[in-house]
Design a protein around this motif. Structure first.
Motif, PDB file in Angstrom:
ATOM      1  N   LEU A 191      -3.178   0.461  -8.479  1.00 31.46           N
ATOM      2  CA  LEU A 191      -1.761   0.083  -8.417  1.00 31.46           C
ATOM      3  C   LEU A 191      -1.526  -1.052  -7.495  1.00 31.46           C
ATOM      4  CD1 LEU A 191      -0.386   3.768  -8.188  1.00 31.46           C
ATOM      5  CD2 LEU A 191      -0.285   2.057 -10.123  1.00 31.46           C
ATOM      6  N   VAL A 192      -2.081  -1.306  -6.485  1.00 31.26           N
ATOM      7  CA  VAL A 192      -2.076  -2.475  -5.350  1.00 31.26           C
ATOM      8  C   VAL A 192      -1.897  -3.848  -6.189  1.00 31.26           C
ATOM      9  CG1 VAL A 192      -2.551  -3.597  -3.277  1.00 31.26           C
ATOM     10  CG2 VAL A 192      -2.318  -1.032  -3.433  1.00 31.26           C
ATOM     11  N   LYS A 193      -3.091  -3.829  -6.863  1.00 32.37           N
ATOM     12  CA  LYS A 193      -3.293  -5.229  -7.632  1.00 32.37           C
ATOM     13  C   LYS A 193      -3.202  -6.574  -6.771  1.00 32.37           C
ATOM     14  CE  LYS A 193      -1.292  -3.548 -11.927  1.00 32.37           C
ATOM     15  NZ  LYS A 193      -0.340  -3.258 -13.005  1.00 32.37           N
ATOM     16  N   ILE A 246       0.687  -1.196  -0.035  1.00 32.11           N
ATOM     17  CA  ILE A 246      -0.062   0.108  -0.208  1.00 32.11           C
ATOM     18  C   ILE A 246       0.916   1.227  -0.053  1.00 32.11           C
ATOM     19  CG2 ILE A 246      -1.738   1.168   1.288  1.00 32.11           C
ATOM     20  CD1 ILE A 246      -2.818  -1.505   2.286  1.00 32.11           C
ATOM     21  N   LEU A 247       2.037   1.518   0.823  1.00 33.57           N
ATOM     22  CA  LEU A 247       2.824   2.554   1.153  1.00 33.57           C
ATOM     23  C   LEU A 247       3.445   2.621  -0.485  1.00 33.57           C
ATOM     24  CD1 LEU A 247       4.312   2.115   4.604  1.00 33.57           C
ATOM     25  CD2 LEU A 247       2.723   3.695   3.794  1.00 33.57           C
ATOM     26  N   ILE A 306      -6.399  -6.709  -0.591  1.00 32.31           N
ATOM     27  CA  ILE A 306      -6.255  -5.456   0.167  1.00 32.31           C
ATOM     28  C   ILE A 306      -7.541  -4.519   0.027  1.00 32.31           C
ATOM     29  CG2 ILE A 306      -4.934  -3.504   0.122  1.00 32.31           C
ATOM     30  CD1 ILE A 306      -2.286  -4.847  -0.594  1.00 32.31           C
ATOM     31  N   SER A 307      -8.201  -4.281   0.990  1.00 33.16           N
ATOM     32  CA  SER A 307      -9.597  -3.582   0.762  1.00 33.16           C
ATOM     33  C   SER A 307      -9.077  -2.198   0.852  1.00 33.16           C
ATOM     34  CB  SER A 307     -10.390  -4.108   1.862  1.00 33.16           C
ATOM     35  OG  SER A 307      -9.964  -3.664   3.120  1.00 33.16           O
ATOM     36  N   PHE A 308     -10.168  -1.297   0.714  1.00 34.64           N
ATOM     37  CA  PHE A 308     -10.236   0.056   0.653  1.00 34.64           C
ATOM     38  C   PHE A 308     -10.033   0.537   2.336  1.00 34.64           C
ATOM     39  CE2 PHE A 308     -12.774   0.355  -3.182  1.00 34.64           C
ATOM     40  CZ  PHE A 308     -11.828   0.938  -3.847  1.00 34.64           C
ATOM     41  N   PHE A 309     -10.550  -0.435   3.228  1.00 36.99           N
ATOM     42  CA  PHE A 309     -10.210  -0.279   4.813  1.00 36.99           C
ATOM     43  C   PHE A 309      -8.909  -0.176   5.085  1.00 36.99           C
ATOM     44  CE2 PHE A 309     -10.164  -2.517   8.882  1.00 36.99           C
ATOM     45  CZ  PHE A 309     -10.163  -1.474   9.637  1.00 36.99           C
TER      46      PHE A 309
END
Length: 357
Positions: free
Chosen positions: A335-337, A317-318, A341-344
């Motif tokens: 970009l994370v793909k 995420i970073l 990994i959720s929006f939270f």
């Protein structure tokens, strides 16, 4: 040109939002709306100092100001309705304006906006009351009409001993100790706002006329002074015992800026309940509890997030946030793909990263 200080504040807010929030987000932020979204926006876009600093702002005034900024070429329309970005001309004029009249360094609306009115009201009425009492003038028109403030001051004075002259001297000493480190303009405005047996405190308009300054600039400088005083007093070093007794909430709690609902969630988290458990207990949706957890992480930088985000997810995420150069969640998620990994999780990592992004 920038006509007045409030216009500069609104233009600065548009600049910091970078077209990612509408002007209605600015409205809620300056009004100090206690919602998870508005508090998170204040943190994410580095606008915490301005949170709740213009509680009297109307939607009409904000939209009129935005229209004027657009007509003068200081902002351009964004990709969505009521979204704007600052223009190159706007950037130049704003930089020039804030170089001469910067945002008060001590301004901390997110932390103090809900307490500043009560603190100033109590302080100003105590000073006015003591000024009359030590001159044996028992009858006077109180500068503060709020009944809660009046009741507090009566109790404060009744419990502070009978020697009003000594009390006045101690209070004066504490105020001088705080204000002697401030700029001459801050000192002047603070003194002009005070009422006593011989004078009524000036309005912002009167001070602006007296100092040949912008009324909105006067308001923000004064508010910055009050926030500075509250910050110094709330450190709890015992240097300002009388002033400390006038603070609505003594101490320096990380929870002061939380909404009441988030505080309730925090209490359940402290008891070991999971996110799903809390949603069931409180009969709220899971995404509402997620909002609370992000808000808590923003208020408390020591809040652990490893129960919700793995170290690997955090680094992904970073990295994506750095590449996107935006706070837009959709852009970062693309970009994370990574489907896990959720929006939270993205919001939580951004909350912990703060200004380091």
């Amino acid at each position: 040109m920038i006509r007045h200080y409030l216009e500069a504040v609104i233009l600065y807010s548009i600049k910091m939002f970078k077209g990612e929030r509408s002007v209605h987000g600015i409205y809620h932020m300056l009004k100090g709306k206690k919602s998870s979204q508005t508090i998170q926006d204040a943190h994410f876009f580095r606008l915490s100092p301005l949170f709740g600093t213009v509680p009297s702002l109307s939607r009409e005034e904000l939209m009129k100001t935005a229209a004027g900024l657009e007509n003068n070429g200081l902002i351009d329309p964004g990709t969505r309705e009521d979204h704007f970005i600052i223009s190159r001309q706007g950037e130049e004029l704003l930089t020039e304006y804030l170089d001469k009249q910067p945002l008060p360094a001590a301004l901390n609306g997110l932390k103090f906006h809900s307490e500043a009115f009560a603190f100033w009201g109590r302080l100003s009425l105590v000073i006015q009351s003591l000024s009359h009492i030590i001159r044996s003038q028992k009858s006077f028109y109180p500068i503060q009409r709020n009944l809660g403030i009046q009741s507090f001051v009566k109790q404060f004075l009744s419990g502070a001993g009978k020697n009003r002259v000594l009390l006045s001297e101690h209070l004066y000493s504490e105020l001088v100790s705080l204000l002697e480190t401030r700029e001459a303009l801050e000192q002047k405005i603070f003194v002009l706002k005070l009422s006593g047996s011989h004078r009524i405190g000036y309005t912002y308009n009167q001070i602006a006329a007296e100092l040949a300054d912008d009324e909105w600039h006067i308001k923000f400088v004064f508010l910055g002074t009050i926030h500075f005083m509250m910050e110094q007093i709330s450190m709890g070093k015992g240097d300002y015992p009388l002033l400390a007794s006038l603070l609505k909430n003594k101490g320096n709690s990380n929870n002061g800026s939380l909404t009441q609902s988030s505080k309730a969630t925090l209490e359940l988290l402290a008891k070991g309940y999971s996110l799903q458990d809390i949603a069931g207990i409180r009969k709220l949706k899971s995404n509402t509890i997620e909002d609370h957890i992000v808000e808590i992480a923003l208020a408390d930088k020591e809040f652990p997030i490893h129960d919700y985000v793995s170290e690997k997810e955090k680094m992904l995420i970073l990295r994506a946030a750095g590449e996107s150069k935006t706070k837009q969640l959709k852009s970062i998620k693309m970009l994370v793909k990574n489907e896990s990994i959720s929006f939270f999780k993205i919001r939580l990592v951004l909350a912990k990263a703060g200004d380091n992004l």
